[in-house]
Design an enzyme around this catalytic site. Structure first.
Site, PDB file in Angstrom:
ATOM      1  N   HIS A 237       0.849  -1.183   0.000  1.00 19.52           N
ATOM      2  CA  HIS A 237       0.000   0.000   0.000  1.00 19.52           C
ATOM      3  C   HIS A 237       0.889   1.240   0.000  1.00 19.52           C
ATOM      4  O   HIS A 237       1.920   1.280   0.693  1.00 19.52           O
ATOM      5  CB  HIS A 237      -0.895  -0.033   1.247  1.00 19.52           C
ATOM      6  CG  HIS A 237      -1.848   1.106   1.381  1.00 19.52           C
ATOM      7  ND1 HIS A 237      -1.465   2.351   1.816  1.00 19.52           N
ATOM      8  CD2 HIS A 237      -3.183   1.178   1.144  1.00 19.52           C
ATOM      9  CE1 HIS A 237      -2.519   3.151   1.848  1.00 19.52           C
ATOM     10  NE2 HIS A 237      -3.567   2.467   1.446  1.00 19.52           N
ATOM     11  N   ARG A 280      -2.486   1.430  -4.701  1.00 26.13           N
ATOM     12  CA  ARG A 280      -2.301  -0.014  -4.759  1.00 26.13           C
ATOM     13  C   ARG A 280      -2.507  -0.481  -6.194  1.00 26.13           C
ATOM     14  O   ARG A 280      -3.093   0.233  -7.008  1.00 26.13           O
ATOM     15  CB  ARG A 280      -3.296  -0.728  -3.833  1.00 26.13           C
ATOM     16  CG  ARG A 280      -3.054  -0.521  -2.351  1.00 26.13           C
ATOM     17  CD  ARG A 280      -4.102  -1.228  -1.519  1.00 26.13           C
ATOM     18  NE  ARG A 280      -5.383  -0.526  -1.543  1.00 26.13           N
ATOM     19  CZ  ARG A 280      -6.540  -1.046  -1.132  1.00 26.13           C
ATOM     20  NH1 ARG A 280      -6.583  -2.296  -0.710  1.00 26.13           N
ATOM     21  NH2 ARG A 280      -7.644  -0.340  -1.171  1.00 26.13           N
ATOM     22  N   LYS A 283      -5.910  -0.014  -8.522  1.00 24.54           N
ATOM     23  CA  LYS A 283      -6.785   0.932  -7.843  1.00 24.54           C
ATOM     24  C   LYS A 283      -6.834   2.246  -8.620  1.00 24.54           C
ATOM     25  O   LYS A 283      -6.083   2.462  -9.567  1.00 24.54           O
ATOM     26  CB  LYS A 283      -6.295   1.176  -6.410  1.00 24.54           C
ATOM     27  CG  LYS A 283      -6.444  -0.037  -5.499  1.00 24.54           C
ATOM     28  CD  LYS A 283      -7.898  -0.397  -5.282  1.00 24.54           C
ATOM     29  CE  LYS A 283      -8.043  -1.554  -4.303  1.00 24.54           C
ATOM     30  NZ  LYS A 283      -9.475  -1.879  -4.058  1.00 24.54           N
ATOM     31  N   ASP A 286      -5.439   8.806  -6.904  1.00 22.94           N
ATOM     32  CA  ASP A 286      -5.864   9.549  -5.707  1.00 22.94           C
ATOM     33  C   ASP A 286      -4.812  10.614  -5.431  1.00 22.94           C
ATOM     34  O   ASP A 286      -3.618  10.317  -5.353  1.00 22.94           O
ATOM     35  CB  ASP A 286      -5.993   8.595  -4.515  1.00 22.94           C
ATOM     36  CG  ASP A 286      -6.571   9.267  -3.277  1.00 22.94           C
ATOM     37  OD1 ASP A 286      -6.383  10.489  -3.112  1.00 22.94           O
ATOM     38  OD2 ASP A 286      -7.201   8.576  -2.461  1.00 22.94           O
ATOM     39  N   CYS A 288      -3.830  12.171  -2.832  1.00 21.35           N
ATOM     40  CA  CYS A 288      -2.982  12.111  -1.638  1.00 21.35           C
ATOM     41  C   CYS A 288      -1.705  11.319  -1.878  1.00 21.35           C
ATOM     42  O   CYS A 288      -0.683  11.564  -1.236  1.00 21.35           O
ATOM     43  CB  CYS A 288      -3.751  11.530  -0.453  1.00 21.35           C
ATOM     44  SG  CYS A 288      -4.104   9.763  -0.576  1.00 21.35           S
ATOM     45  N   TYR A 289      -1.742  10.375  -2.844  1.00 22.34           N
ATOM     46  CA  TYR A 289      -0.550   9.585  -3.112  1.00 22.34           C
ATOM     47  C   TYR A 289       0.517  10.389  -3.847  1.00 22.34           C
ATOM     48  O   TYR A 289       1.630   9.888  -4.055  1.00 22.34           O
ATOM     49  CB  TYR A 289      -0.914   8.314  -3.877  1.00 22.34           C
ATOM     50  CG  TYR A 289      -1.753   7.381  -3.041  1.00 22.34           C
ATOM     51  CD1 TYR A 289      -1.215   6.752  -1.926  1.00 22.34           C
ATOM     52  CD2 TYR A 289      -3.098   7.173  -3.334  1.00 22.34           C
ATOM     53  CE1 TYR A 289      -1.991   5.930  -1.128  1.00 22.34           C
ATOM     54  CE2 TYR A 289      -3.881   6.355  -2.549  1.00 22.34           C
ATOM     55  CZ  TYR A 289      -3.321   5.730  -1.442  1.00 22.34           C
ATOM     56  OH  TYR A 289      -4.097   4.919  -0.648  1.00 22.34           O
ATOM     57  N   ASP A 339      -9.294  14.555  -3.865  1.00 18.29           N
ATOM     58  CA  ASP A 339      -8.808  13.235  -4.265  1.00 18.29           C
ATOM     59  C   ASP A 339      -8.800  13.101  -5.791  1.00 18.29           C
ATOM     60  O   ASP A 339      -7.774  12.859  -6.427  1.00 18.29           O
ATOM     61  CB  ASP A 339      -9.720  12.204  -3.587  1.00 18.29           C
ATOM     62  CG  ASP A 339      -9.683  10.815  -4.177  1.00 18.29           C
ATOM     63  OD1 ASP A 339      -8.979  10.579  -5.169  1.00 18.29           O
ATOM     64  OD2 ASP A 339     -10.378   9.936  -3.643  1.00 18.29           O
ATOM     65  N   ASP A 346     -11.106  18.618   1.156  1.00 17.61           N
ATOM     66  CA  ASP A 346     -10.901  18.323   2.575  1.00 17.61           C
ATOM     67  C   ASP A 346      -9.464  18.645   2.939  1.00 17.61           C
ATOM     68  O   ASP A 346      -8.606  18.821   2.068  1.00 17.61           O
ATOM     69  CB  ASP A 346     -11.243  16.862   2.901  1.00 17.61           C
ATOM     70  CG  ASP A 346     -10.341  15.885   2.173  1.00 17.61           C
ATOM     71  OD1 ASP A 346      -9.210  15.661   2.637  1.00 17.61           O
ATOM     72  OD2 ASP A 346     -10.750  15.345   1.124  1.00 17.61           O
ATOM     73  N   HIS A 349      -6.548  15.893   1.863  1.00 13.45           N
ATOM     74  CA  HIS A 349      -6.095  15.924   0.476  1.00 13.45           C
ATOM     75  C   HIS A 349      -5.470  17.272   0.107  1.00 13.45           C
ATOM     76  O   HIS A 349      -4.589  17.334  -0.752  1.00 13.45           O
ATOM     77  CB  HIS A 349      -7.251  15.572  -0.469  1.00 13.45           C
ATOM     78  CG  HIS A 349      -7.589  14.117  -0.463  1.00 13.45           C
ATOM     79  ND1 HIS A 349      -8.570  13.587   0.353  1.00 13.45           N
ATOM     80  CD2 HIS A 349      -7.060  13.078  -1.158  1.00 13.45           C
ATOM     81  CE1 HIS A 349      -8.640  12.283   0.161  1.00 13.45           C
ATOM     82  NE2 HIS A 349      -7.736  11.942  -0.742  1.00 13.45           N
TER      83      HIS A 349
END
Length: 447
Positions: A237, A280, A283, A286, A288-289, A339, A346, A349
Site C-alpha cells: 500500500h 495499490r 486501484k 488519488d 494524496c498519493y 482526491d 478536505d 487531500h
C-alpha cells in the site's frame, strides 16, 4: 532560475493511454473508465480555456489560503467525525499553508500551541483531543505541528521525557509499535515513533534501545511486489510503503529492504493517462498519493545512491504529469484540494496533494525547482522524511540538541558534586574518628 520541464502534455496523443478493458467489463474496469472520463473533462476544459483564462493552469493560492485560515479558526459540522483527530487537522492546515508560503498570525499560532498542550496526556504522548487517550498518530501530528510553529512555547509544549515513556509503553519486544496502549500494530506506528523520536533528537542510547529490532520488523512488511504492507503478509500500500522506507531511512537501515524492487513498484503506481499516483495495484488515482508515493521514490533513489556511492541525476517519475493532474483536476475554485474530480475538498487531500507537488518540484534540486507552467506555481519545499519544512527540522533538532548538551553538563556537574560529597563524607568520618573526643571538631565538620 527554474528548470523548464516543458508544456502540458498533448491530450490528443494522451488518449492512447486510456484504459483498455479488452472487452471484459468488470466493476474495477468500469470505475477506472469513469474516473478517466471525469479527468478527460478537466483536460478538455483546460484546452478550451487556456487562452482565455490564464488562472486555469495556476494554483488558486488566495482561495486555498482562505480555506485553510477559515478551517483553522473553526471546523464545520461535517468534521465532527474527526473529533479524535484534531491535531491532524491542525497539522494538515499548517503544512499546506507552509508549502503555499502562507503565514498565520502569531496570536492564532499561540492559540494552537495552547490547544495542543490540552491534548498532551499526563502519561505521555498526545491525544486526538483534550481528555482523550494518547495515540501515536496524533502524537506525530502534534509534534509536527509544534515543529512547524517553531516558537519557544511550541517547543516547551513537547514534554520529551513523558513522550519517551509513552513510546516505550507502545513498543513490542519484536521492535513493532502499537498505535496506542493495547491498540493495533502496524507500520504506521513504527514510522510515527521513529519520526517523533528523531525530530525531538532523543539520545543515541535511547534510540538504540527504543528501536532495537524495529528495522527488521519493518523490512518484514515488504511484500513480493516490492511495496510495504501494514503488517507482514498483507497487501502493499502506498501510505504504508512511505512509512516503511521513511522509517528505515531515518534509522539508517535502508539496506534491510529490497530497494530495487521497491523502486520498481512505486514507479508503476504513476498512472499513464491521469498523471497522478494510485495507492495499490489496480486501484484508482488519488491525489494524496502525490506525497505518499511521490516522496517514496526520491527517498529510495537516495538510499540506492548512497549505497552505490553514485548519484541518480534525474527523478525517475514524471514530475510534470503529476503537477498537471493536481493543477487541472484536484483544485476547487472556492479553495481546497481533492482526491479526484467529483470529490469534495478536505484538509487531508489539501495537505498531501500540495506537499506531493512540492516533492515533485524540488526532488532534483531546491535551487532549480522543476515547475510546470507559470513560475508562480512554485511551492516551498518540504522535508521528504518528516513532511514538515526543512527549516523546521533543522531548528527543532537544534533546540533539542541544546537540551541534550545541557543535560549532559548537568549530569557531569551532579557527578562531580556527588564525588565531592563522597570525599567530604570520607574526610569527615576520618576526622571524627581521630577527634571523637573533641566536640568542637565534630561540630565543625557537621556545619
Amino acid at each position: 532560475m527554474d528548470i523548464n520541464i516543458g508544456e502540458f502534455r498533448d491530450y490528443t496523443l494522451l488518449k492512447n493511454f486510456k484504459y483498455d478493458d479488452e472487452r471484459v467489463s468488470t466493476v474495477t474496469s468500469r470505475e477506472q473508465q469513469k474516473t478517466e472520463n471525469s479527468i478527460e473533462k478537466c483536460f478538455d476544459r483546460y484546452q478550451q480555456l487556456k487562452f482565455l483564462d490564464p488562472k486555469i493552469a495556476k494554483f488558486h493560492r488566495e482561495e486555498h489560503q482562505r480555506f485553510l485560515e477559515s478551517m483553522l479558526h473553526r471546523l464545520p459540522g461535517n468534521y465532527e467525525c474527526l473529533d479524535s483527530s484534531r491535531p491532524w487537522c491542525i497539522y494538515w492546515i499548517l503544512q499546506a499553508g507552509h508549502v503555499l508560503n502562507f503565514t498565520f498570525a502569531p496570536q492564532i499560532l499561540e492559540h494552537v500551541v495552547q490547544f495542543l498542550i490540552k491534548c498532551r496526556h499526563p502519561a505521555g504522548g498526545f491525544a486526538g483531543g483534550p481528555d482523550q487517550y494518547p495515540h501515536l498518530a496524533t502524537t506525530y501530528a502534534a509534534v509536527n505541528s509544534l515543529a512547524i510553529i517553531g516558537t519557544p512555547s511550541a517547543y516547551r509544549a513537547i514534554s520529551r521525557d513523558s513522550l519517551e515513556r509513552f513510546l516505550f509503553k507502545v513498543r513490542e519486544t519484536d521492535g513493532a509499535f502499537r498505535m496506542h496502549v493495547d491498540g493495533e500494530i502496524d507500520i504506521r506506528g513504527a514510522y510515527c515513533a521513529v519520526s517523533v523520536a528523531k525530530l525531538t533528537n532523543m539520545s543515541e542510547q535511547t534510540l538504540k534501545k527504543l528501536f532495537d529490532k524495529t528495522g527488521d520488523w519493518i523490512a518484514g512488511c515488504q511484500t513480493y511486489e516490492g511495496g510495504f504492507s501494514g503488517t507482514p503478509d498483507l497487501e502493499a500500500h502506498g501510505g504504508y510503503t512511505f512509512c516503511g522506507i521513511a522509517a528505515l531511512a531515518l534509522l539508517n537501515e535502508g539496506h534491510k529492504c529490497d530497494q530495487q524492487q521497491l523502486l520498481r513498484w512505486t514507479l508503476q503506481r504513476q498512472m499513464s493517462y491521469e498523471g497522478g499516483f494510485q495507492g495499490r495495484t489496480n486501484k484508482l488515482v488519488d491525489g494524496c498519493y502525490s506525497f505518499w508515493v511521490g516522496a517514496t521514490i526520491p527517498i529510495t533513489q537516495a538510499i540506492i545512491s548512497n549505497q552505490n556511492n553514485q548519484s541518480i541525476p534525474k527523478t525517475l517519475f514524471d514530475v510534470g504529469a503529476l503537477q498537471e493532474y493536481i493543477l487541472l483536476c484536484c483544485q476547487k475554485a472556492n479553495g481546497g484540494l481533492i482526491d479526484k474530480p467529483g470529490k469534495p475538498q478536505d484538509l487531508y487531500h489539501t495537505c498531501y496533494t500540495l506537499t506531493g507537488v512540492a516533492i515533485a518540484q524540488h526532488a532534483e534540486s531546491t535551487l532549480h525547482p522543476s515547475v510546470l507552467g507559470d513560475p508562480i506555481n512554485e511551492l516551498l519545499p518540504t522535508h521528504p522524511l518528516f513532511n514538515v519544512p526543512p527549516q523546521a527540522v533543522a531548528q527543532t533538532t537544534h533546540y533539542y540538541e541544546q537540551l541534550n548538551q545541557l543535560y549532559a553538563v548537568n549530569i557531569k556537574d551532579n557527578n562531580i558534586c556527588s564525588e565531592n560529597v563522597s570525599d567530604n563524607e570520607e574526610e569527615s568520618e576520618a576526622m571524627t574518628t581521630e577527634d571523637e573526643t573533641n566536640p568542637s571538631s565534630v561540630s565543625s565538620n557537621n556545619s
